[in-house]
Enzyme design. Structure first.
Site, PDB file in Angstrom:
ATOM      1  N   MET A  30      -0.874 103.309  21.091  1.00  0.00           N
ATOM      2  CA  MET A  30      -0.280 102.545  19.981  1.00  0.00           C
ATOM      3  C   MET A  30       0.079 101.139  20.463  1.00  0.00           C
ATOM      4  O   MET A  30       0.825 100.421  19.800  1.00  0.00           O
ATOM      5  CB  MET A  30       0.954 103.251  19.434  1.00  0.00           C
ATOM      6  CG  MET A  30       0.595 104.615  18.831  1.00  0.00           C
ATOM      7  SD  MET A  30       1.736 105.190  17.580  1.00  0.00           S
ATOM      8  CE  MET A  30       3.236 105.282  18.495  1.00  0.00           C
ATOM      9  N   ASP A  35       2.544 100.322  32.352  1.00  0.00           N
ATOM     10  CA  ASP A  35       1.802 100.935  33.463  1.00  0.00           C
ATOM     11  C   ASP A  35       1.412 102.392  33.201  1.00  0.00           C
ATOM     12  O   ASP A  35       0.491 102.908  33.840  1.00  0.00           O
ATOM     13  CB  ASP A  35       2.623 100.851  34.762  1.00  0.00           C
ATOM     14  CG  ASP A  35       2.597  99.430  35.334  1.00  0.00           C
ATOM     15  OD1 ASP A  35       1.822  98.595  34.827  1.00  0.00           O
ATOM     16  OD2 ASP A  35       3.354  99.166  36.292  1.00  0.00           O
ATOM     17  N   GLY A  36       2.126 103.055  32.283  1.00  0.00           N
ATOM     18  CA  GLY A  36       1.729 104.420  31.918  1.00  0.00           C
ATOM     19  C   GLY A  36       0.361 104.400  31.242  1.00  0.00           C
ATOM     20  O   GLY A  36      -0.549 105.160  31.603  1.00  0.00           O
ATOM     21  N   HIS A  37       0.206 103.504  30.263  1.00  0.00           N
ATOM     22  CA  HIS A  37      -1.108 103.362  29.605  1.00  0.00           C
ATOM     23  C   HIS A  37      -2.169 102.965  30.620  1.00  0.00           C
ATOM     24  O   HIS A  37      -3.297 103.459  30.597  1.00  0.00           O
ATOM     25  CB  HIS A  37      -1.044 102.269  28.527  1.00  0.00           C
ATOM     26  CG  HIS A  37      -0.082 102.533  27.407  1.00  0.00           C
ATOM     27  ND1 HIS A  37       1.020 101.738  27.193  1.00  0.00           N
ATOM     28  CD2 HIS A  37      -0.068 103.473  26.443  1.00  0.00           C
ATOM     29  CE1 HIS A  37       1.673 102.183  26.129  1.00  0.00           C
ATOM     30  NE2 HIS A  37       1.037 103.237  25.655  1.00  0.00           N
ATOM     31  N   GLN A  61       1.714 109.319  11.577  1.00  0.00           N
ATOM     32  CA  GLN A  61       2.498 110.137  12.502  1.00  0.00           C
ATOM     33  C   GLN A  61       3.974 109.745  12.527  1.00  0.00           C
ATOM     34  O   GLN A  61       4.748 110.305  13.298  1.00  0.00           O
ATOM     35  CB  GLN A  61       1.901 110.103  13.909  1.00  0.00           C
ATOM     36  CG  GLN A  61       2.069 108.781  14.638  1.00  0.00           C
ATOM     37  CD  GLN A  61       1.264 108.767  15.937  1.00  0.00           C
ATOM     38  OE1 GLN A  61       0.041 108.765  15.925  1.00  0.00           O
ATOM     39  NE2 GLN A  61       1.957 108.780  17.072  1.00  0.00           N
ATOM     40  N   VAL A 176       3.939 108.265  34.419  1.00  0.00           N
ATOM     41  CA  VAL A 176       4.272 107.088  35.241  1.00  0.00           C
ATOM     42  C   VAL A 176       5.720 106.711  34.921  1.00  0.00           C
ATOM     43  O   VAL A 176       6.106 106.627  33.745  1.00  0.00           O
ATOM     44  CB  VAL A 176       3.325 105.911  34.948  1.00  0.00           C
ATOM     45  CG1 VAL A 176       3.722 104.684  35.765  1.00  0.00           C
ATOM     46  CG2 VAL A 176       1.880 106.308  35.253  1.00  0.00           C
ATOM     47  N   ARG A 187       8.920 102.291  23.837  1.00  0.00           N
ATOM     48  CA  ARG A 187      10.232 102.254  23.166  1.00  0.00           C
ATOM     49  C   ARG A 187      11.362 101.870  24.122  1.00  0.00           C
ATOM     50  O   ARG A 187      12.474 101.587  23.660  1.00  0.00           O
ATOM     51  CB  ARG A 187      10.537 103.598  22.505  1.00  0.00           C
ATOM     52  CG  ARG A 187       9.666 103.866  21.275  1.00  0.00           C
ATOM     53  CD  ARG A 187      10.088 105.122  20.534  1.00  0.00           C
ATOM     54  NE  ARG A 187       9.426 105.266  19.260  1.00  0.00           N
ATOM     55  CZ  ARG A 187       8.370 106.063  19.027  1.00  0.00           C
ATOM     56  NH1 ARG A 187       7.861 106.781  20.005  1.00  0.00           N
ATOM     57  NH2 ARG A 187       7.844 106.136  17.819  1.00  0.00           N
TER      58      ARG A 187
HETATM   59  P1  AMP Z   1       1.517 105.715  23.034  1.00  0.00           P
HETATM   60  O1  AMP Z   1       1.030 104.295  23.022  1.00  0.00           O
HETATM   61  O2  AMP Z   1       2.967 105.864  23.315  1.00  0.00           O
HETATM   62  O3  AMP Z   1       1.033 106.499  21.838  1.00  0.00           O
HETATM   63  O4  AMP Z   1       0.807 106.385  24.281  1.00  0.00           O
HETATM   64  C1  AMP Z   1      -0.582 106.356  24.444  1.00  0.00           C
HETATM   65  C2  AMP Z   1      -0.976 107.274  25.572  1.00  0.00           C
HETATM   66  O5  AMP Z   1      -0.332 106.841  26.768  1.00  0.00           O
HETATM   67  C3  AMP Z   1      -0.535 108.725  25.341  1.00  0.00           C
HETATM   68  O6  AMP Z   1      -1.544 109.606  25.809  1.00  0.00           O
HETATM   69  C4  AMP Z   1       0.725 108.819  26.159  1.00  0.00           C
HETATM   70  O7  AMP Z   1       1.017 110.128  26.597  1.00  0.00           O
HETATM   71  C5  AMP Z   1       0.358 107.934  27.336  1.00  0.00           C
HETATM   72  N1  AMP Z   1       1.585 107.490  27.997  1.00  0.00           N
HETATM   73  C6  AMP Z   1       2.666 106.867  27.435  1.00  0.00           C
HETATM   74  N2  AMP Z   1       3.640 106.674  28.345  1.00  0.00           N
HETATM   75  C7  AMP Z   1       3.166 107.196  29.519  1.00  0.00           C
HETATM   76  C8  AMP Z   1       3.712 107.296  30.829  1.00  0.00           C
HETATM   77  N3  AMP Z   1       4.924 106.864  31.135  1.00  0.00           N
HETATM   78  N4  AMP Z   1       2.946 107.886  31.780  1.00  0.00           N
HETATM   79  C9  AMP Z   1       1.700 108.359  31.483  1.00  0.00           C
HETATM   80  N5  AMP Z   1       1.141 108.281  30.263  1.00  0.00           N
HETATM   81  C10 AMP Z   1       1.857 107.711  29.292  1.00  0.00           C
END
Ligand code: AMP
Length: 283
Positions: A30, A35-37, A61, A176, A187
């Protein structure tokens, strides 16, 4: 790197890649990348020739009182981060491109969508499964990457891919975290300094449980109580539950199969989720 906003153009570009026998990796997000992404992008780049990142704040969602309108957005920054990370295509459609006026068909997940976040966010996983399925059909990737941070989402997407015979390998990437332990999330930017400090009790609680589990503790109630002791700095705990990692139903006590301690809590008006896996040989 190209930024594409229409399905037609996306299909055209990816058809060429497919014809050249490139392996396509897909990272749905989204946006407001962190760094998680980027860990998902890295995992894709390690195994695939072409990495596609979608950036779409999916309206279906979000519940009526959730943060759809205020969800952080910064496409220019996301494009720069994607370019630097070696992404080939950013797919950033408008809502109308994904949900034209006549849209009315949804994917309805089953039991896996009922507990945990599903119990507090009615319709959330229906929206997630629908958009993920649509994006899968648009991108037609060989592999798709999801973060363990959204543990229930991973389970639901894997189930959906198996149930609907989607020819896509689903890979889950570990969480991450910030150096102090807080799980990275778009968030987190909502948190003021005091809230940011108080949010830390979530990861502290989960790590304490992981330690006690490693030392041999298998009692579900004791492990849950250990986490709970930490969570007093939060404004509202939504759930804190040890579930079976496959079924997401309450874990058998004492633990004998791989489980996950999952939690969702509010700090101020920001809802944060986190989890830790408690691994055991699963027969
Ligand atoms: P979002 O943009 O929050 O919908 O997340 C997109 C993707 O990134 C989803 O598969 C999340 O699980 C993954 N994601 C978000 N935060 C993290 C994180 N801290 N570590 C690993 N993956 C993450």
């Amino acid at each position: 790197m190209q930024t594409i906003t229409t399905v037609a153009e996306l299909r055209r570009v990816l058809a060429e890649a497919r014809k050249a026998e490139k392996r396509i990796g897909f990272v749905p997000t989204m946006g407001y990348l962190h760094d998680g992404h980027l860990a998902l992008v890295e995992a894709s780049r390690a195994k695939c020739d072409v990495t596609v990142v979608s950036i779409f704040v999916n309206p279906t969602q979000f519940g009526p009182n959730e943060d759809l309108s205020t969800y952080p957005r910064d496409l220019l920054r996301d494009e720069q981060l994607s370019r630097d990370a070696g992404v080939a295509v950013v797919f950033a459609p408008d809502a109308d491109e994904i949900y034209p006026a006549q849209f009315e068909s949804f994917i309805e997940p089953g039991e896996l969508a009922k507990p945990l976040c599903g119990a507090f966010r009615p319709g959330h996983f229906r929206g997630v499964a629908t958009v993920v399925c649509k994006l899968f059909n648009m991108v037609q990737p060989d592999v798709a990457y999801f973060g363990q941070k959204d543990f229930q989402q991973c389970a639901i997407v894997c189930r959906m891919a198996a149930d609907l015979n989607l020819p896509i390998e689903i890979v889950t990437v570990p969480i991450v975290r910030e150096p102090d332990g807080l799980a990275m999330s778009s968030r987190n930017r909502y948190l003021c300094a005091d809230q940011r400090r108080r949010a830390l009790s979530i990861s502290r609680g989960l790590f304490d449980v992981a330690d006690k589990f490693q030392s041999g503790e298998r009692d579900v109630e004791k492990l849950t109580a250990i986490a709970k002791k930490h969570l007093t700095t939060l404004d509202r705990l939504q759930y804190l539950e040890i579930v079976d990692a496959d079924t997401l139903k309450p874990a058998e006590n004492p633990l004998r199969r791989t489980a996950a301690l999952c939690t969702a809590a509010y700090v101020g008006s920001t809802r944060l989720i986190d989890n830790v896996i408690l691994p055991l040989p699963t027969s």
